[in-house]
Design an enzyme around this catalytic site. Structure first.
Site, mmCIF file in Angstrom:
data_model
loop_
_atom_site.group_PDB
_atom_site.id
_atom_site.type_symbol
_atom_site.label_atom_id
_atom_site.label_comp_id
_atom_site.label_asym_id
_atom_site.label_seq_id
_atom_site.Cartn_x
_atom_site.Cartn_y
_atom_site.Cartn_z
ATOM 1 N N HIS A 121 0.729 -1.248 -0.111
ATOM 2 C CA HIS A 121 0.121 0.052 0.020
ATOM 3 C C HIS A 121 0.824 1.200 0.127
ATOM 4 O O HIS A 121 2.051 1.225 0.168
ATOM 5 C CB HIS A 121 -1.090 -0.048 1.161
ATOM 6 C CG HIS A 121 -0.064 0.141 2.540
ATOM 7 N ND1 HIS A 121 0.794 -0.907 3.101
ATOM 8 C CD2 HIS A 121 0.471 1.413 3.077
ATOM 9 C CE1 HIS A 121 1.248 -0.471 4.170
ATOM 10 N NE2 HIS A 121 0.852 0.727 4.375
ATOM 11 N N ASP A 123 0.637 4.902 2.067
ATOM 12 C CA ASP A 123 -0.012 5.417 3.072
ATOM 13 C C ASP A 123 -1.209 6.318 3.013
ATOM 14 O O ASP A 123 -0.708 7.450 2.137
ATOM 15 C CB ASP A 123 0.933 5.965 4.202
ATOM 16 C CG ASP A 123 1.863 5.014 5.069
ATOM 17 O OD1 ASP A 123 1.386 3.618 5.082
ATOM 18 O OD2 ASP A 123 2.941 5.181 5.374
ATOM 19 N N HIS A 276 4.721 0.081 -0.017
ATOM 20 C CA HIS A 276 5.470 -0.775 1.068
ATOM 21 C C HIS A 276 4.464 -1.630 1.634
ATOM 22 O O HIS A 276 3.490 -1.655 1.571
ATOM 23 C CB HIS A 276 6.230 0.310 1.992
ATOM 24 C CG HIS A 276 5.189 1.140 2.753
ATOM 25 N ND1 HIS A 276 4.374 2.091 2.439
ATOM 26 C CD2 HIS A 276 4.706 0.925 3.893
ATOM 27 C CE1 HIS A 276 3.564 2.790 3.232
ATOM 28 N NE2 HIS A 276 3.810 1.993 4.337
ATOM 29 N N ARG A 291 5.567 5.982 14.061
ATOM 30 C CA ARG A 291 5.405 6.692 12.710
ATOM 31 C C ARG A 291 4.820 8.122 12.608
ATOM 32 O O ARG A 291 3.738 8.167 13.378
ATOM 33 C CB ARG A 291 4.297 5.706 11.853
ATOM 34 C CG ARG A 291 4.387 6.056 10.373
ATOM 35 C CD ARG A 291 3.305 5.204 9.582
ATOM 36 N NE ARG A 291 2.069 5.935 9.468
ATOM 37 C CZ ARG A 291 1.069 5.470 8.648
ATOM 38 N NH1 ARG A 291 1.092 4.028 8.550
ATOM 39 N NH2 ARG A 291 0.070 6.032 8.615
HETATM 40 FE FE LIG Z 1 2.134 1.848 5.672
#
Ligand SMILES: [Fe+2]
Length: 300
Positions: A121, A123, A276, A291
């Protein structure tokens, strides 16, 4: 003869940091050597970093002993930050940080999003303005597993047969956070049920199947097996077959860099250029990363 600084001039280059770039033996990615994110980064060094990010799509900063506040401050230099819809996994007083972790708290509740990125995907592609890039900082790493893979979607686009390129150019696709949420929840019951307020925040978005990078002008495929649900204007079965073909092409090994995490790594990737995947961690081993997600522009 060099110009003399007046006695009250600010100390020259006090905030300058010199760093080197070492390109990986991979389709994408480079290591930034000699830069301490915890220290001030002057505009010239920042401009080099920005350029390197556009050129290599993944930057790896080793051994960064940074606080969450420093992680957030560095991320913000690239743009405003997204606040993830799963507020259950925000870090304490720092909602800009999403905890990615398979660790369970003493009461059995999950500490973070344990299955984040289990499918290829980009993000927050389900939002009208998907991410520019994400910055993931290693807090606790398993002794084995836990790698993150990155696939170059410019190369994926360029490798398509010309007839397929012609077919998909101009098509649009829907991206949805909700489409697979219940399936993931059935598999991983620790995932929280979404409130109506959360559901309202993640209405599906429509984006071009082939996007143009807003800073480099390069074309990239922008569909994923995780978030893309259908191609507009095509019958569902035909669209599904096309999506499957594109997604299979997107993640060929010749487009992929595999990141093997080291303690305190900070990895900053470009969600406009890459997809990723989290390769998975054995259940018995602990993994925790923080993140931040930099917001980007509406794809065109
Ligand atoms: Fe991700």
């Amino acid at each position: 003869m060099p110009a003399l600084l007046s006695p009250d001039a600010p100390p020259r280059a006090s905030s300058q940091q010199h760093f080197e770039l070492r390109r990986f033996d991979a389709p994408v990615g480079a290591e930034v050597i000699g830069l301490d994110i915890a220290k001030p980064i002057d505009d010239a060094a920042f401009a080099r970093l920005h350029r390197a990010h556009l050129d290599h799509h993944v930057l790896v900063f080793r051994d960064q002993r940074i606080t969450p506040a420093q992680h957030i401050a560095f991320s913000r230099r690239f743009g405003p930050l997204d606040i993830h819809v799963l507020h259950q996994f925000h870090l304490g007083d720092h909602p800009e940080i999403l905890i990615v972790s398979n660790i369970k708290k003493d009461n059995g509740e999950p500490l973070g999003l344990g299955d984040a990125g289990a499918y290829w995907h980009s993000d927050i592609s389900y939002k009208p303005e998907p991410s520019l890039g994400s910055l993931l900082h290693a807090q606790e790493l398993p002794g084995e597993g836990g790698d993150t893979l990155f696939a170059d979607q410019h190369l994926a686009w360029e490798a398509l047969a010309p007839a397929l390129q012609q077919r998909v150019l101009g098509l649009k696709a829907e991206h949805s956070y909700l489409a697979k949420y219940e399936a993931l929840r059935a598999k991983n019951p620790w995932r929280p049920a979404l409130s109506q307020a959360q559901i309202d925040k993640v209405a599906p978005a429509v984006h071009p199947v082939v996007r143009t990078h807003p800073e480099t002008g390069r074309k990239a495929l922008f569909v994923s097996e995780h978030f893309t649900t259908r191609i507009l204007g095509l019958p569902q079965d035909e669209g599904d077959a096309l999506l499957a073909e594109l997604c299979a092409n997107s993640v060929k090994s010749e487009f992929v860099y595999r990141h093997r995490w080291a303690p305190h790594d900070l990895v900053f990737w470009d969600n406009r250029s890459l997809m990723h995947l989290a390769a998975g961690t054995p259940d018995a081993l602990r993994r925790k990363l923080y993140r931040t997600t930099v917001r980007g522009d509406a794809p065109f």
